[in-house]
Motif scaffolding. Sequence first.
Motif, PDB file in Angstrom:
ATOM      1  N   SER A   1      69.058  27.546  21.230  1.00  0.00           N
ATOM      2  CA  SER A   1      69.243  26.272  21.932  1.00  0.00           C
ATOM      3  C   SER A   1      69.440  25.047  21.042  1.00  0.00           C
ATOM      4  CB  SER A   1      68.029  26.005  22.826  1.00  0.00           C
ATOM      5  OG  SER A   1      67.855  27.038  23.748  1.00  0.00           O
ATOM      6  N   ASP A   2      68.930  25.059  19.824  1.00  0.00           N
ATOM      7  CA  ASP A   2      68.880  23.830  19.047  1.00  0.00           C
ATOM      8  C   ASP A   2      69.922  23.725  17.931  1.00  0.00           C
ATOM      9  OD1 ASP A   2      66.667  23.349  20.623  1.00  0.00           O
ATOM     10  OD2 ASP A   2      65.222  23.868  19.066  1.00  0.00           O
ATOM     11  N   ASN A   3      70.129  24.791  17.213  1.00  0.00           N
ATOM     12  CA  ASN A   3      70.992  24.757  16.038  1.00  0.00           C
ATOM     13  C   ASN A   3      72.468  24.749  16.394  1.00  0.00           C
ATOM     14  OD1 ASN A   3      68.653  25.043  14.554  1.00  0.00           O
ATOM     15  ND2 ASN A   3      68.999  27.187  14.054  1.00  0.00           N
ATOM     16  N   ILE A   4      73.270  24.392  15.419  1.00  0.00           N
ATOM     17  CA  ILE A   4      74.704  24.645  15.515  1.00  0.00           C
ATOM     18  C   ILE A   4      74.903  26.055  14.977  1.00  0.00           C
ATOM     19  CG2 ILE A   4      76.990  24.059  14.639  1.00  0.00           C
ATOM     20  CD1 ILE A   4      76.077  21.153  14.450  1.00  0.00           C
ATOM     21  N   GLU A   5      75.283  26.956  15.846  1.00  0.00           N
ATOM     22  CA  GLU A   5      75.522  28.347  15.490  1.00  0.00           C
ATOM     23  C   GLU A   5      76.945  28.702  15.903  1.00  0.00           C
ATOM     24  OE1 GLU A   5      73.345  30.146  13.831  1.00  0.00           O
ATOM     25  OE2 GLU A   5      71.427  29.188  14.230  1.00  0.00           O
TER      26      GLU A   5
ATOM     27  N   SER B   1      75.820  34.062  14.535  1.00  0.00           N
ATOM     28  CA  SER B   1      74.936  33.642  13.448  1.00  0.00           C
ATOM     29  C   SER B   1      73.535  33.340  13.962  1.00  0.00           C
ATOM     30  CB  SER B   1      75.508  32.402  12.749  1.00  0.00           C
ATOM     31  OG  SER B   1      75.558  31.305  13.640  1.00  0.00           O
ATOM     32  N   ALA B   2      73.352  33.290  15.278  1.00  0.00           N
ATOM     33  CA  ALA B   2      72.080  32.873  15.878  1.00  0.00           C
ATOM     34  C   ALA B   2      71.049  34.000  15.916  1.00  0.00           C
ATOM     35  CB  ALA B   2      72.307  32.363  17.300  1.00  0.00           C
ATOM     36  N   ASN B   3      69.842  33.689  15.477  1.00  0.00           N
ATOM     37  CA  ASN B   3      68.701  34.564  15.680  1.00  0.00           C
ATOM     38  C   ASN B   3      68.175  34.344  17.092  1.00  0.00           C
ATOM     39  OD1 ASN B   3      68.188  35.901  13.084  1.00  0.00           O
ATOM     40  ND2 ASN B   3      67.937  33.807  12.341  1.00  0.00           N
TER      41      ASN B   3
ATOM     42  N   THR C   1      65.685  33.040  18.543  1.00  0.00           N
ATOM     43  CA  THR C   1      64.602  32.062  18.486  1.00  0.00           C
ATOM     44  C   THR C   1      65.038  30.844  19.298  1.00  0.00           C
ATOM     45  OG1 THR C   1      65.511  30.984  16.534  1.00  0.00           O
ATOM     46  CG2 THR C   1      63.946  32.788  16.137  1.00  0.00           C
ATOM     47  N   GLN C   2      64.102  29.962  19.624  1.00  0.00           N
ATOM     48  CA  GLN C   2      64.456  28.739  20.356  1.00  0.00           C
ATOM     49  C   GLN C   2      65.503  27.951  19.594  1.00  0.00           C
ATOM     50  OE1 GLN C   2      63.497  27.619  23.432  1.00  0.00           O
ATOM     51  NE2 GLN C   2      64.863  25.890  23.172  1.00  0.00           N
ATOM     52  N   SER C   3      65.295  27.776  18.298  1.00  0.00           N
ATOM     53  CA  SER C   3      66.260  27.002  17.520  1.00  0.00           C
ATOM     54  C   SER C   3      67.601  27.725  17.429  1.00  0.00           C
ATOM     55  CB  SER C   3      65.708  26.689  16.127  1.00  0.00           C
ATOM     56  OG  SER C   3      65.354  27.871  15.450  1.00  0.00           O
ATOM     57  N   GLY C   4      67.574  29.029  17.275  1.00  0.00           N
ATOM     58  CA  GLY C   4      68.825  29.777  17.187  1.00  0.00           C
ATOM     59  C   GLY C   4      69.604  29.784  18.483  1.00  0.00           C
TER      60      GLY C   4
END
Length: 136
Positions: free
Chosen positions: A96-100, A87-89, A91-94
């Motif tokens: 390292s940061d988000n719950i994916e 589900s991760a793009n 991107t930094q958030s995808g």
Amino acid sequence: MTYSARPHARIREALAGAAARGVRVDVVVETLQGAGGAIGGAEPAAAFSGLDGVALWHWPAGLREQQTAKAHAKLAAADRRVLLVSSANLTQSGVSDNIEAGLLVRGGEAPRRIAEHVAELRTRGVLAPLYGGGHR
């Protein structure tokens, strides 16, 4: 293949390293035009600018049957033997940061079939080289 992308040092280093080793590296990315305003900021493909040996591909907005269709897949295939569907793009958030969530498949038919499917999309012209580049 990613929907959104932003420069991420570790991803850029990995792609550049693979290309330097002679690995064919194709990245399919959505464009701002294709996203129809759903992505903001810089063109997602800019995340890969300046990487020698990395071919960028996109699904041209003019070829989509539905004006609102998006190139939303997030996956990576390596050597037709490993497949990541996530589900991760890119991107930094995808990354390292988000719950994916993602699924890593080693071996079997799925990695080969996905790689062949993407290659067929390029061959049929569904995916086109971005900026006139691309492997032939």
